[in-house]
Design a protein around this motif. Structure first.
Motif, PDB file in Angstrom:
ATOM      1  N   HIS A  71     -18.322 -32.210  16.210  1.00 34.36           N
ATOM      2  CA  HIS A  71     -16.631 -33.034  15.755  1.00 34.36           C
ATOM      3  C   HIS A  71     -17.422 -34.374  15.197  1.00 34.36           C
ATOM      4  O   HIS A  71     -16.912 -35.316  15.695  1.00 34.36           O
ATOM      5  CB  HIS A  71     -16.350 -33.612  17.539  1.00 34.36           C
ATOM      6  CG  HIS A  71     -14.707 -33.737  16.895  1.00 34.36           C
ATOM      7  ND1 HIS A  71     -13.991 -33.552  17.827  1.00 34.36           N
ATOM      8  CD2 HIS A  71     -13.821 -34.097  15.492  1.00 34.36           C
ATOM      9  CE1 HIS A  71     -12.977 -34.113  17.372  1.00 34.36           C
ATOM     10  NE2 HIS A  71     -12.846 -34.071  15.657  1.00 34.36           N
ATOM     11  N   HIS A  73     -16.318 -36.582  11.494  1.00 31.75           N
ATOM     12  CA  HIS A  73     -15.204 -36.606  10.365  1.00 31.75           C
ATOM     13  C   HIS A  73     -15.766 -37.645   9.502  1.00 31.75           C
ATOM     14  O   HIS A  73     -15.072 -38.957   9.881  1.00 31.75           O
ATOM     15  CB  HIS A  73     -14.042 -37.633  10.663  1.00 31.75           C
ATOM     16  CG  HIS A  73     -12.711 -36.672  11.806  1.00 31.75           C
ATOM     17  ND1 HIS A  73     -12.186 -35.490  11.367  1.00 31.75           N
ATOM     18  CD2 HIS A  73     -12.478 -36.459  12.641  1.00 31.75           C
ATOM     19  CE1 HIS A  73     -11.873 -35.062  13.111  1.00 31.75           C
ATOM     20  NE2 HIS A  73     -11.860 -35.200  13.353  1.00 31.75           N
ATOM     21  N   LYS A 183     -10.657 -24.972  11.555  1.00 30.04           N
ATOM     22  CA  LYS A 183      -9.830 -26.576  12.862  1.00 30.04           C
ATOM     23  C   LYS A 183      -8.835 -26.267  12.472  1.00 30.04           C
ATOM     24  O   LYS A 183      -8.533 -26.002  11.921  1.00 30.04           O
ATOM     25  CB  LYS A 183     -10.659 -27.216  12.212  1.00 30.04           C
ATOM     26  CG  LYS A 183      -9.735 -28.638  12.762  1.00 30.04           C
ATOM     27  CD  LYS A 183     -10.708 -28.933  14.284  1.00 30.04           C
ATOM     28  CE  LYS A 183     -10.182 -30.232  15.047  1.00 30.04           C
ATOM     29  NZ  LYS A 183     -10.168 -31.726  14.774  1.00 30.04           N
ATOM     30  N   HIS A 243     -11.643 -32.099  23.072  1.00 30.56           N
ATOM     31  CA  HIS A 243     -10.334 -33.560  23.885  1.00 30.56           C
ATOM     32  C   HIS A 243     -10.569 -33.000  25.380  1.00 30.56           C
ATOM     33  O   HIS A 243     -10.932 -33.096  26.174  1.00 30.56           O
ATOM     34  CB  HIS A 243      -9.988 -33.202  23.198  1.00 30.56           C
ATOM     35  CG  HIS A 243      -9.728 -34.048  21.632  1.00 30.56           C
ATOM     36  ND1 HIS A 243     -10.173 -34.932  21.660  1.00 30.56           N
ATOM     37  CD2 HIS A 243      -9.094 -33.572  20.532  1.00 30.56           C
ATOM     38  CE1 HIS A 243     -10.837 -35.336  20.192  1.00 30.56           C
ATOM     39  NE2 HIS A 243      -9.943 -34.453  19.473  1.00 30.56           N
ATOM     40  N   ASP A 333     -16.326 -36.848  17.696  1.00 28.73           N
ATOM     41  CA  ASP A 333     -15.305 -37.324  16.688  1.00 28.73           C
ATOM     42  C   ASP A 333     -15.340 -38.395  15.979  1.00 28.73           C
ATOM     43  O   ASP A 333     -14.202 -39.354  16.148  1.00 28.73           O
ATOM     44  CB  ASP A 333     -14.208 -37.784  17.989  1.00 28.73           C
ATOM     45  CG  ASP A 333     -12.517 -37.308  17.335  1.00 28.73           C
ATOM     46  OD1 ASP A 333     -12.846 -36.496  16.130  1.00 28.73           O
ATOM     47  OD2 ASP A 333     -11.835 -37.455  18.093  1.00 28.73           O
ATOM     48  N   CYS A 336     -12.794 -41.418  13.551  1.00 31.69           N
ATOM     49  CA  CYS A 336     -11.627 -41.765  13.892  1.00 31.69           C
ATOM     50  C   CYS A 336     -11.458 -43.044  14.200  1.00 31.69           C
ATOM     51  O   CYS A 336     -12.768 -43.547  15.173  1.00 31.69           O
ATOM     52  CB  CYS A 336     -11.524 -41.283  15.132  1.00 31.69           C
ATOM     53  SG  CYS A 336     -11.084 -38.792  14.048  1.00 31.69           S
TER      54      CYS A 336
END
Ligand SMILES: [Zn+2]
Length: 418
Positions: A71, A73, A183, A243, A333, A336
């Motif tokens: 995961h 970005h 996603k 999450h 993640d 972020c």
């Protein structure tokens, strides 16, 4: 394997193959071309007389399979700005951030990244840049853009879809553009105007996404902070839950054993993104506290972040007890907020704190993660025929996960990364 494929033997004090077998002491990995040819004791893998082989001696260290982050970005800088500020960056700037981020992760031993959402074609451009050799980076699986409802989390990525028909159209569009997986944002999140504790889509809508994606041979992943979104994602047959925050509409996390049982029965994978809830802030403020007094505001922030992390770790432990030990996978993640790339090890530390053994934690970041992203046949363990993706670490990760923070060398597809 063609006769001309280059041959390399990597020697190490320990080889941990990721299957759960005991470490091989004084071991070696033989690489031919881009693939692993053999794994075993160094003596058994020595070159034949006259054989042309590059021998690399990393004997103080340990060889493990390359790490996998399910995961990220990539287009976001992870520099502490909110989404609204980051979204002001141009697509071109996001691609440049992605180039930086790919390199940070690769140097930290991450040889495979699953990217869970960029604006426009940023994710696809990064993947193609790696394939063309313009950019050095891990293997990249890109979803392209995340599917979200009108005004939903990450709506600025420009893949808004409401209702089953529009969602099916979005899946087809993304697959046509080259999406490796799909996603979907099943609840609100950190995007202003969305509510993390509330679901964004009905079961029917989520089912349209999973059914269409599966028909087209793609796995699915759902962003689920709301408890109700977790329930709906399981009912809709989505493959991986991100999450898993068990949030109620009032914004409070309340664990529900029935939902964990549902997830276990469905065989869904879970990426709890444990570092994504303030862990970098906790580390930063603890380091500062070691040198000087924190201001009252900082002390308060640290206490709140620590309390929240404790709740997450408690829920993680309970999910393990509910039979999800072999379903947990590491996802950072990164990109972020303040989540800078190069720190999948934060997730690894927290998995161990949350009750996985060091070996189980390593598996969550390698073999189990590879299975979760559909690449268990080619990645995730050191075995003949698999891709030669290796991380070389200082220490024995089957005893101390801290070793995974000390990456001394990386191989991707048989090539040593500078
Ligand atoms: Zn995310």
């Amino acid at each position: 394997m063609s006769a001309s494929a280059s041959k390399t033997i990597v020697y190490a004090r320990l080889v941990v193959d990721g299957t759960g077998r005991p470490p091989i002491e004084n071991g070696a990995v033989r690489i031919e071309g881009t693939k692993i040819a053999a794994v075993g004791p160094a003596a058994a893998l020595a070159p034949a007389p006259g054989e042309v082989v590059t021998e690399i001696d990393l004997r103080p260290h340990t060889v493990i399979p390359g790490l996998i982050d399910v995961h990220t970005h990539l287009g976001l800088a992870g520099d502490g700005r909110g989404y609204e500020d980051m979204a002001l960056d141009s697509d071109e700037m996001m691609v440049l951030a992605g180039v930086m981020n790919l390199q940070k992760h690769l140097r930290a031993g991450v040889t495979t990244v699953r990217d869970n959402g960029e604006r426009n074609r940023v994710g696809f451009a990064l993947r193609e840049g790696i394939e063309r050799g313009y950019v050095v980076g891990p293997r990249l699986l890109a979803c392209g853009r995340p599917i979200t409802c009108t005004g939903g989390h990450f709506h600025w990525c420009n893949e808004v879809a409401d209702g089953a028909d529009e969602i099916r159209r979005s899946v087809r569009r993304l697959v046509h553009e080259g999406a490796d997986h799909i996603k979907i944002m099943a609840s609100g999140g950190g995007t202003r105007g969305t509510v993390p504790g509330r679901p964004s889509y009905s079961v029917e809508e989520l089912h349209a996404a999973s059914h269409e994606a599966h028909t087209l041979g793609r796995l699915t992943v759902a962003h689920c902070r709301a408890k109700e979104s977790m329930v709906r994602a399981v009912h809709a047959g989505l493959d991986l839950i991100e999450h898993a925050e068990f949030l109620d509409p009032d914004g409070v996390m309340r664990y529900d054993p029935k939902i964990a049982e549902m997830m276990q029965e469905a065989g869904v994978y879970v990426s709890p993104t444990l570092q994504a809830f303030g862990y970098p802030t906790i580390l930063r403020l603890r380091r500062k506290r070691d040198r000087v007094d924190l201001t009252p505001a900082e002390a308060d922030l640290l206490a709140r972040c620590e309390a929240r992390l404790e709740t997450h770790l408690d829920h993680f432990r309970r999910m393990l007890d509910a039979g999800l030990r072999e379903r947990m996978v590491t996802g950072s993640d990164s990109g972020c907020g303040e989540l800078a790339f190069g720190h999948l090890d934060y997730d690894i530390q927290l998995f161990a704190q949350g009750g996985l053994t060091p070996t189980e934690t390593l598996h969550a970041a390698t073999r189990v993660a590879a299975e979760a992203i559909g690449l268990g046949d080619t990645l995730g363990t050191l075995a003949p025929g698999k891709e030669a993706d290796l991380a070389i670490v200082d220490g024995d990760p089957t005893r101390d996960v801290g070793a995974l923070s000390r990456v001394v060398a990386v191989f991707k597809a048989g090539q040593r990364v500078d």
